[in-house]
Scaffold this motif. Structure first.
Motif, PDB file in Angstrom:
ATOM      1  N   LYS A 105       0.810  -1.215   0.000  1.00  0.00           N
ATOM      2  CA  LYS A 105       0.000   0.000   0.000  1.00  0.00           C
ATOM      3  C   LYS A 105       0.848   1.273   0.000  1.00  0.00           C
ATOM      4  O   LYS A 105       0.528   2.246  -0.691  1.00  0.00           O
ATOM      5  CB  LYS A 105      -0.915  -0.022   1.229  1.00  0.00           C
TER       6      LYS A 105
ATOM      7  N   LEU B 178       0.624   4.276  -2.714  1.00  0.00           N
ATOM      8  CA  LEU B 178       0.304   5.667  -2.375  1.00  0.00           C
ATOM      9  C   LEU B 178       1.410   6.610  -2.854  1.00  0.00           C
ATOM     10  O   LEU B 178       1.140   7.660  -3.434  1.00  0.00           O
ATOM     11  CB  LEU B 178       0.116   5.813  -0.860  1.00  0.00           C
TER      12      LEU B 178
ATOM     13  N   THR C 290      -6.782  10.440  -0.250  1.00  0.00           N
ATOM     14  CA  THR C 290      -6.534   9.006  -0.368  1.00  0.00           C
ATOM     15  C   THR C 290      -7.770   8.294   0.172  1.00  0.00           C
ATOM     16  O   THR C 290      -8.399   8.768   1.119  1.00  0.00           O
ATOM     17  CB  THR C 290      -5.308   8.544   0.445  1.00  0.00           C
TER      18      THR C 290
ATOM     19  N   HIS D 125       2.997   4.013   5.483  1.00  0.00           N
ATOM     20  CA  HIS D 125       1.776   4.812   5.278  1.00  0.00           C
ATOM     21  C   HIS D 125       0.993   5.000   6.577  1.00  0.00           C
ATOM     22  O   HIS D 125       0.263   5.960   6.723  1.00  0.00           O
ATOM     23  CB  HIS D 125       0.884   4.172   4.217  1.00  0.00           C
TER      24      HIS D 125
END
Ligand code: UDP
Ligand code: MG
Length: 303
Positions: free
Chosen positions: A70, A74, A88, A171
């Motif tokens: 992830k 991103l 997001t 993240h």
């Protein structure tokens, strides 16, 4: 361009159409782009996204060769995002696009980063309980109180996404990373839905990794510019202690004729000096890396 959406997708074929419709419904007054980063899905996501680009020219798709995670998804989306405000969202419909206007309001109030808070979270207890500890601990560590660091639903001023660097599983700590760079962070409660289709990609293993990442983020936010301050100080204290012990032993031997062959303290003295020098060396190597990086950056800026 007003709004950019960065949406990581890993095997979410059944959710994508509906997600796209609902986002578009909620942003009628804005120009937008929706960047789907397909993180190596093995289901039909890739085909569905391709079709979507043909229907809506504001949809952009980046396909990863394989599953890079992830954070990587991103980061890639962040690099491409052109909108003044960057959102997001998870691709699984757990985040509700109805909330988009409320995020925009907060950004317009002046905040640089607005994080969602799944106040009434629709996930199993095995997720929610560890998550409470995670958030409490992280809040204390970074002196930034948030109920839900890891909420996938966030809005940022473009400048923020261009300033943070994430990889691995970092993240989860974006608010801490942004805050350390002086960006203002706030949170708003958001509606959360049960996962309708597919299944979660994260099991219990993530908490161990998450803890290790905490050390990394701590290093990045506090000592990125001067690693020698972290390692050097420890090194100086250790070396100094070792030196004092060795001096004491040397004096006892030379002036008082004490035998050192049965003194465990001798080993401690040697150990502390060696470890201390290693700490200082690690700090110096860290400084050197920072220096080289700055030099490279300067060359890039000049060219
Ligand atoms: N995701 C991704 N790559 C991964 C794992 C997840 O792009 O390796 C995406 C996933 O498709 C979803 C979001 O990240 O859009 C959050 O994942 P998930 O819903 O499984 O996490 P949970 O909500 O259970 O914490
Ligand atoms: Mg989810």
């Amino acid at each position: 361009m007003n709004l950019s959406f960065v949406i990581p997708v890993y095997n979410e074929e059944q959710s994508l159409q509906e997600l796209h419709e609902k986002i578009v419904e909620n942003i009628k007054d804005y120009s937008y782009e929706i960047i789907f980063v397909n993180d190596g899905s093995t289901d039909n996501s890739k085909v569905i996204l391709k079709q979507m680009t043909e229907v809506d020219k504001n949809v952009k798709v980046i396909n990863f060769r394989t599953n890079f995670g992830k954070s990587a998804a991103l980061q890639t989306g962040f690099n491409k995002a052109k909108g003044k405000i960057v959102f997001t969202m998870d691709a699984d419909l757990q985040d509700d696009p109805k909330e988009i206007p409320r995020f925009i309001e907060k950004i317009e109030e002046g905040y640089d980063l607005v994080s969602g808070w799944k106040k009434n979270r629709k996930d199993p207890l095995t997720k929610t309980i560890p998550s409470k500890f995670f958030n409490l601990f992280t809040s204390l560590m970074f002196k930034l109180k948030l109920h839900d660091y890891n909420c996938g639903f966030k809005a940022y001023k473009n400048e923020v996404v261009k300033s943070v660097t994430i990889y691995g599983e970092l993240h989860r700590y974006i608010p801490a990373l942004a805050n350390a760079q002086g960006f203002s962070v706030t949170e708003i409660p958001v509606t959360h839905h049960k996962r309708k289709f597919g299944k979660t990609k994260y099991g219990a293993k993530r908490f161990i990794k998450g803890f290790l990442d905490l050390l990394t983020v701590n290093l990045i936010t506090k000592y990125e510019k001067s690693p020698l301050y972290l390692f050097g100080l420890t090194g100086i204290i250790t070396t100094f202690l070792g030196f004092v012990i060795s001096l004491y032993l040397a004096v006892s031997k030379i002036f008082f004729g004490v035998s050192l062959s049965n003194r465990p303290l001798l080993f401690l003295g040697i150990l502390l000096i060696l470890v201390g020098i290693q700490f200082i060396s690690i700090g110096l190597i860290g400084e050197f890396i920072v220096y080289l990086d700055k030099k490279k950056q300067k060359k890039l800026d000049q060219s």
